[in-house]
Structures are given as structure tokens and as C-alpha cells.
Write a protein that holds these residues in place. Structure first.
Motif, PDB file in Angstrom:
ATOM      1  N   ILE A 123       0.834  -1.204   0.000  1.00  0.00           N
ATOM      2  CA  ILE A 123       0.000   0.000   0.000  1.00  0.00           C
ATOM      3  C   ILE A 123       0.865   1.248   0.000  1.00  0.00           C
ATOM      4  O   ILE A 123       0.474   2.278  -0.534  1.00  0.00           O
ATOM      5  CB  ILE A 123      -0.935  -0.001   1.243  1.00  0.00           C
ATOM      6  CG1 ILE A 123      -1.908  -1.172   1.151  1.00  0.00           C
ATOM      7  CG2 ILE A 123      -1.659   1.313   1.417  1.00  0.00           C
ATOM      8  CD1 ILE A 123      -2.722  -1.400   2.406  1.00  0.00           C
ATOM      9  N   ARG A 124       2.052   1.130   0.552  1.00  0.00           N
ATOM     10  CA  ARG A 124       2.941   2.282   0.664  1.00  0.00           C
ATOM     11  C   ARG A 124       4.349   1.845   0.286  1.00  0.00           C
ATOM     12  O   ARG A 124       4.731   0.698   0.483  1.00  0.00           O
ATOM     13  CB  ARG A 124       2.902   2.788   2.108  1.00  0.00           C
ATOM     14  CG  ARG A 124       3.726   4.001   2.326  1.00  0.00           C
ATOM     15  CD  ARG A 124       3.458   4.595   3.676  1.00  0.00           C
ATOM     16  NE  ARG A 124       4.321   5.747   3.825  1.00  0.00           N
ATOM     17  CZ  ARG A 124       4.468   6.428   4.913  1.00  0.00           C
ATOM     18  NH1 ARG A 124       3.777   6.097   5.975  1.00  0.00           N
ATOM     19  NH2 ARG A 124       5.279   7.447   4.967  1.00  0.00           N
ATOM     20  N   TYR A 125       5.133   2.768  -0.261  1.00  0.00           N
ATOM     21  CA  TYR A 125       6.513   2.484  -0.613  1.00  0.00           C
ATOM     22  C   TYR A 125       7.416   3.392   0.199  1.00  0.00           C
ATOM     23  O   TYR A 125       7.055   4.535   0.509  1.00  0.00           O
ATOM     24  CB  TYR A 125       6.736   2.684  -2.117  1.00  0.00           C
ATOM     25  CG  TYR A 125       5.904   1.705  -2.919  1.00  0.00           C
ATOM     26  CD1 TYR A 125       6.268   0.373  -2.992  1.00  0.00           C
ATOM     27  CD2 TYR A 125       4.744   2.119  -3.570  1.00  0.00           C
ATOM     28  CE1 TYR A 125       5.494  -0.530  -3.695  1.00  0.00           C
ATOM     29  CE2 TYR A 125       3.967   1.215  -4.274  1.00  0.00           C
ATOM     30  CZ  TYR A 125       4.345  -0.111  -4.330  1.00  0.00           C
ATOM     31  OH  TYR A 125       3.582  -1.000  -5.010  1.00  0.00           O
ATOM     32  N   PRO A 126       8.619   2.924   0.548  1.00  0.00           N
ATOM     33  CA  PRO A 126       9.496   3.711   1.424  1.00  0.00           C
ATOM     34  C   PRO A 126      10.202   4.839   0.680  1.00  0.00           C
ATOM     35  O   PRO A 126      10.374   4.781  -0.537  1.00  0.00           O
ATOM     36  CB  PRO A 126      10.506   2.675   1.901  1.00  0.00           C
ATOM     37  CG  PRO A 126      10.602   1.709   0.772  1.00  0.00           C
ATOM     38  CD  PRO A 126       9.198   1.631   0.214  1.00  0.00           C
ATOM     39  N   THR A 127      10.627   5.817   1.461  1.00  0.00           N
ATOM     40  CA  THR A 127      11.496   6.854   0.913  1.00  0.00           C
ATOM     41  C   THR A 127      12.870   6.229   0.717  1.00  0.00           C
ATOM     42  O   THR A 127      13.143   5.128   1.218  1.00  0.00           O
ATOM     43  CB  THR A 127      11.619   8.041   1.892  1.00  0.00           C
ATOM     44  OG1 THR A 127      12.263   7.548   3.090  1.00  0.00           O
ATOM     45  CG2 THR A 127      10.268   8.639   2.228  1.00  0.00           C
ATOM     46  N   PHE A 128      13.757   6.933   0.010  1.00  0.00           N
ATOM     47  CA  PHE A 128      15.104   6.405  -0.183  1.00  0.00           C
ATOM     48  C   PHE A 128      15.819   6.251   1.154  1.00  0.00           C
ATOM     49  O   PHE A 128      16.563   5.292   1.375  1.00  0.00           O
ATOM     50  CB  PHE A 128      15.918   7.304  -1.132  1.00  0.00           C
ATOM     51  CG  PHE A 128      15.495   7.158  -2.555  1.00  0.00           C
ATOM     52  CD1 PHE A 128      15.691   5.963  -3.235  1.00  0.00           C
ATOM     53  CD2 PHE A 128      14.901   8.211  -3.232  1.00  0.00           C
ATOM     54  CE1 PHE A 128      15.301   5.820  -4.551  1.00  0.00           C
ATOM     55  CE2 PHE A 128      14.505   8.075  -4.548  1.00  0.00           C
ATOM     56  CZ  PHE A 128      14.698   6.888  -5.214  1.00  0.00           C
TER      57      PHE A 128
END
Length: 173
Positions: A41-46
């Protein structure tokens, strides 16, 4: 590639026996954020991606690869570790063979002697002709006294005294 990310994070986390909450604490996120990442549902920041990589000790294939790519990567790592440790493995095999050939017999001998000594000082079950314990009507084992307890110490003392007397007086005989 990105579609495998959440599933891989969950797998890596579980392999390291971490709960979502423990992983979140280690990288400074909320448990719900980890849950959302794992469910896609969500993707991480770098920045979070880098923290996940470090905490989970994972490379790009382990993070983004398909099941097949991850399996191939793991197989490659295992083969590399085998190659790195081949000499140690060969030495362990040689040691094992030498140990078995030389020491197992000696260890068995010592064990048998210790067992015989133990039988001298402990009660033993009374055995029938076939070597099975004899029991009472109530299925209780009938025990023989320890061999040591059956020795006639008075008679042995008498024999020792007679031997000592003979030794002291042998020139008179």
C-alpha cells in the motif's frame, strides 16, 4: 520489481524473527507503516529504504527480486560459502574419519569398563534365562544386591591376616 518489495520485506523480517513493531522501532517508523509497506500500500522513501536494507542486511535482489531471483541469489551465496569453507569441510571430514577409526573403539572400551564398575556397586535386576528382568505378581522388578554388598569382608580380612602372617614368618617355615 517494486511489486515484490513488500512481500520480500515481510519474508526478510520473518527470517530474522522480527515483529513488524520491532522492525519499525529499529528504523524509526510506526508499525502501521511497516504493515503498509509489506502489503504494497505504501513504498518507502530512499532514506527508509537504506535503513531497511541495513537492518535486514539485504541486497537489491533480496529486496526487489522475484521468488526465483531470490532463490537463485541464495543458492549462489550458499555455493560461495561452500567454496570459501571447502578446505575446512575437508579437514572436518578427515578428522571425523580419524576420530572414528582411532577413538570410538577406545571410548566404547572405557564405557564398558565404567558400566562393569557401576554394576559392582549398584543393585541389578534379577534376570531370567533369556536376559529379561524377573518381576513380582505386581510387575515390580526383583533386584539382586550389588556384588560389592555380597562380598564376605570378614572372611577376606581373615585371609589377609593369614597371608600377612605367612609373609612375616616365612623364614621360620
Amino acid at each position: 520489481m517494486i511489486e515484490n518489495f513488500g512481500r520480500n520485506i515481510a519474508r526478510l523480517r520473518k527470517e530474522q524473527h522480527l515483529s513488524q513493531e520491532e522492525l519499525a522501532d529499529r528504523i524509526g517508523l510506526q508499525k502501521q507503516t511497516i504493515s503498509n509497506i509489506e502489503r504494497g500500500i505504501r513504498y518507502p522513501t530512499f532514506e527508509t529504504l537504506e535503513k531497511l536494507r541495513k537492518v535486514l542486511n539485504a541486497g537489491p535482489i533480496e529486496l526487489f527480486g522475484t521468488e526465483e531471483e531470490v532463490a537463485l541469489e541464495e543458492t549462489t551465496k550458499v555455493l560461495e560459502r561452500i567454496d570459501e569453507n571447502e578446505d575446512k569441510i575437508e579437514r572436518m571430514v578427515r578428522f571425523s574419519k580419524a576420530f572414528n577409526e582411532q577413538y570410538v573403539h577406545e571410548i566404547n572400551e572405557v564405557y564398558e569398563k565404567a558400566e562393569a564398575i557401576q554394576r559392582l556397586f549398584t543393585k541389578q535386576p534379577k534376570l531370567d534365562e533369556e536376559g529379561f528382568p524377573i518381576t513380582t505378581k505386581d510387575d515390580e522388578i526383583i533386584w539382586e544386591p550389588a556384588f560389592f554388598d555380597t562380598l564376605p569382608f570378614d572372611q577376606l580380612d581373615e585371609v589377609i591376616n593369614k597371608i600377612d602372617y605367612i609373609k612375616k614368618n616365612q623364614d621360620l617355615l
